[in-house]
Design a protein around this motif. Sequence first.
Motif, PDB file in Angstrom:
ATOM      1  N   GLY A 182      75.590  31.421  54.713  1.00  0.00           N
ATOM      2  CA  GLY A 182      74.505  30.873  55.285  1.00  0.00           C
ATOM      3  C   GLY A 182      74.058  29.689  54.902  1.00  0.00           C
ATOM      4  O   GLY A 182      74.189  28.763  53.883  1.00  0.00           O
ATOM      5  N   GLU A 183      72.637  29.273  55.368  1.00  0.00           N
ATOM      6  CA  GLU A 183      71.790  28.159  55.048  1.00  0.00           C
ATOM      7  C   GLU A 183      70.323  28.697  54.759  1.00  0.00           C
ATOM      8  O   GLU A 183      69.886  29.607  55.405  1.00  0.00           O
ATOM      9  CB  GLU A 183      71.623  27.128  56.149  1.00  0.00           C
ATOM     10  N   VAL A 184      69.645  27.943  53.682  1.00  0.00           N
ATOM     11  CA  VAL A 184      68.338  28.167  53.475  1.00  0.00           C
ATOM     12  C   VAL A 184      67.691  27.195  53.369  1.00  0.00           C
ATOM     13  O   VAL A 184      68.037  26.124  52.720  1.00  0.00           O
ATOM     14  CB  VAL A 184      68.097  29.195  51.981  1.00  0.00           C
ATOM     15  N   THR A 185      66.616  27.111  54.062  1.00  0.00           N
ATOM     16  CA  THR A 185      65.404  25.618  53.881  1.00  0.00           C
ATOM     17  C   THR A 185      64.310  26.069  53.275  1.00  0.00           C
ATOM     18  O   THR A 185      63.802  27.053  53.642  1.00  0.00           O
ATOM     19  CB  THR A 185      65.226  25.258  55.343  1.00  0.00           C
ATOM     20  N   VAL A 186      63.971  25.434  52.171  1.00  0.00           N
ATOM     21  CA  VAL A 186      63.251  25.419  51.238  1.00  0.00           C
ATOM     22  C   VAL A 186      62.325  24.515  51.004  1.00  0.00           C
ATOM     23  O   VAL A 186      63.083  23.221  51.019  1.00  0.00           O
ATOM     24  CB  VAL A 186      63.440  26.177  49.857  1.00  0.00           C
ATOM     25  N   THR A 187      61.139  24.458  50.555  1.00  0.00           N
ATOM     26  CA  THR A 187      60.114  23.490  50.189  1.00  0.00           C
ATOM     27  C   THR A 187      59.741  23.703  48.761  1.00  0.00           C
ATOM     28  O   THR A 187      59.390  24.784  48.544  1.00  0.00           O
ATOM     29  CB  THR A 187      58.918  23.079  51.174  1.00  0.00           C
ATOM     30  N   LEU A 188      60.018  22.552  47.751  1.00  0.00           N
ATOM     31  CA  LEU A 188      59.860  22.844  46.479  1.00  0.00           C
ATOM     32  C   LEU A 188      58.606  22.053  45.905  1.00  0.00           C
ATOM     33  O   LEU A 188      58.748  20.908  46.249  1.00  0.00           O
ATOM     34  CB  LEU A 188      60.934  22.479  45.750  1.00  0.00           C
ATOM     35  N   GLU A 189      57.798  22.629  45.235  1.00  0.00           N
ATOM     36  CA  GLU A 189      56.569  22.089  44.915  1.00  0.00           C
ATOM     37  C   GLU A 189      56.187  22.376  43.357  1.00  0.00           C
ATOM     38  O   GLU A 189      56.287  23.461  42.944  1.00  0.00           O
ATOM     39  CB  GLU A 189      55.485  22.156  45.884  1.00  0.00           C
ATOM     40  N   VAL A 190      55.859  21.309  42.667  1.00  0.00           N
ATOM     41  CA  VAL A 190      55.421  21.660  41.111  1.00  0.00           C
ATOM     42  C   VAL A 190      54.060  21.897  41.303  1.00  0.00           C
ATOM     43  O   VAL A 190      53.176  21.350  41.711  1.00  0.00           O
ATOM     44  CB  VAL A 190      55.741  20.451  40.334  1.00  0.00           C
ATOM     45  N   LEU A 191      53.738  23.212  40.563  1.00  0.00           N
ATOM     46  CA  LEU A 191      52.180  23.442  40.313  1.00  0.00           C
ATOM     47  C   LEU A 191      51.814  23.444  38.915  1.00  0.00           C
ATOM     48  O   LEU A 191      52.777  24.000  38.170  1.00  0.00           O
ATOM     49  CB  LEU A 191      52.072  24.931  40.983  1.00  0.00           C
ATOM     50  N   LYS A 192      50.815  22.657  38.499  1.00  0.00           N
ATOM     51  CA  LYS A 192      50.547  22.528  37.184  1.00  0.00           C
ATOM     52  C   LYS A 192      49.204  23.260  36.827  1.00  0.00           C
ATOM     53  O   LYS A 192      48.394  23.318  37.896  1.00  0.00           O
ATOM     54  CB  LYS A 192      50.415  21.013  36.975  1.00  0.00           C
ATOM     55  N   GLY A 193      49.050  23.381  35.590  1.00  0.00           N
ATOM     56  CA  GLY A 193      47.813  24.014  35.202  1.00  0.00           C
ATOM     57  C   GLY A 193      47.405  25.314  35.375  1.00  0.00           C
ATOM     58  O   GLY A 193      46.334  26.046  35.448  1.00  0.00           O
ATOM     59  N   LYS A 194      48.679  26.273  35.705  1.00  0.00           N
ATOM     60  CA  LYS A 194      48.443  27.730  36.050  1.00  0.00           C
ATOM     61  C   LYS A 194      49.143  28.472  35.218  1.00  0.00           C
ATOM     62  O   LYS A 194      50.580  28.126  34.812  1.00  0.00           O
ATOM     63  CB  LYS A 194      48.889  28.126  37.425  1.00  0.00           C
ATOM     64  N   SER A 195      48.484  29.459  34.502  1.00  0.00           N
ATOM     65  CA  SER A 195      49.540  30.442  33.670  1.00  0.00           C
ATOM     66  C   SER A 195      49.637  31.895  34.418  1.00  0.00           C
ATOM     67  O   SER A 195      48.487  32.778  34.305  1.00  0.00           O
ATOM     68  CB  SER A 195      48.928  30.510  32.459  1.00  0.00           C
TER      69      SER A 195
END
Length: 304
Positions: free
Chosen positions: A200-213
């Motif tokens: 199949g095919e998968v559409t994703v949006t990738l975002e970097v999140l900083k400052g979280k643990s």
Amino acid sequence: MYRVSKENLIYAMSPENEPVLRIPSGSTVIFETCDCFEDQIQSADTPFEALDWNRINPATGPVYVEEAEPGDILVVRIEKIRIAEQGVMVTGPNLGVMSFDFTNNHIQMIPVRDHKVILSDKLEIPVNPMIGVIGTSPTQESISCGTPGGHGGNMDCKQIREGSTLFLPINVPGALFSLGDLHAAMADGEIAVCGVEIAGEVTVTLEVLKGKSWPLPMIINNEHLITISSEKELDKAADQAVINMVNFLYEQVEVSKETATFLLSIAGDLRICQVVDPLKTARMELPMQYVKALGLNLDQYLVK
């Protein structure tokens, strides 16, 4: 919009993998995927001995996300999952929970029709497309795409689906994100060693999140907040999924650990993802209404 072809396959998640695409944080990418057998099975007559078992559970990628640095979190919004019109299931000796009772390998092609998978004339099961293998590179070692872990990998969690957001650790520069092993339908446990394996095919949006643990991997969707853990023993995976959720609530909303434990015991669900991979995977689900009641709003991370 970016696209990664299913010609770009890896069999282990590793810092040594060369990225096939570089994207800015916040980009949307379409991943083409093979099924978990790399599309080697095209009919029920396919000889089992002809399968190349070194080509199992491939993932498409990896993708290098700019701005991603070790210690950050990769936010993966799963926008769309499209599946083929036919999948496959297998079981037999050394495959799945019932393997002790089988003397022969069994392959069955599974048509997908009208949003159902057709197991037999009498058994039609609604599709629930999900992603079996999804993750980032481990810090140093290479981990087979068939194995889950703290980096993600072969978690086989049916909540990793369209409309969910998955949070993964960033262990190396660029994250080196990849995914594969789609299922048209799969139940908790994946006891046959497979769901309806499908391309199949998968559409994703990738975002970097900083400052979280945060305890990772973790999922949110409109219904639940979910913590995931994979361990050699299922008991340990289940315990760690609970511990991760309690710690998250304690640290993020300052609720006491006793109250968080009581909440999970009466309103949360501890579930099995899979019991057939080298590590077993469990998840702790907490309905989002209670997360919001505690004053934590995660709507900004939801798939819109």
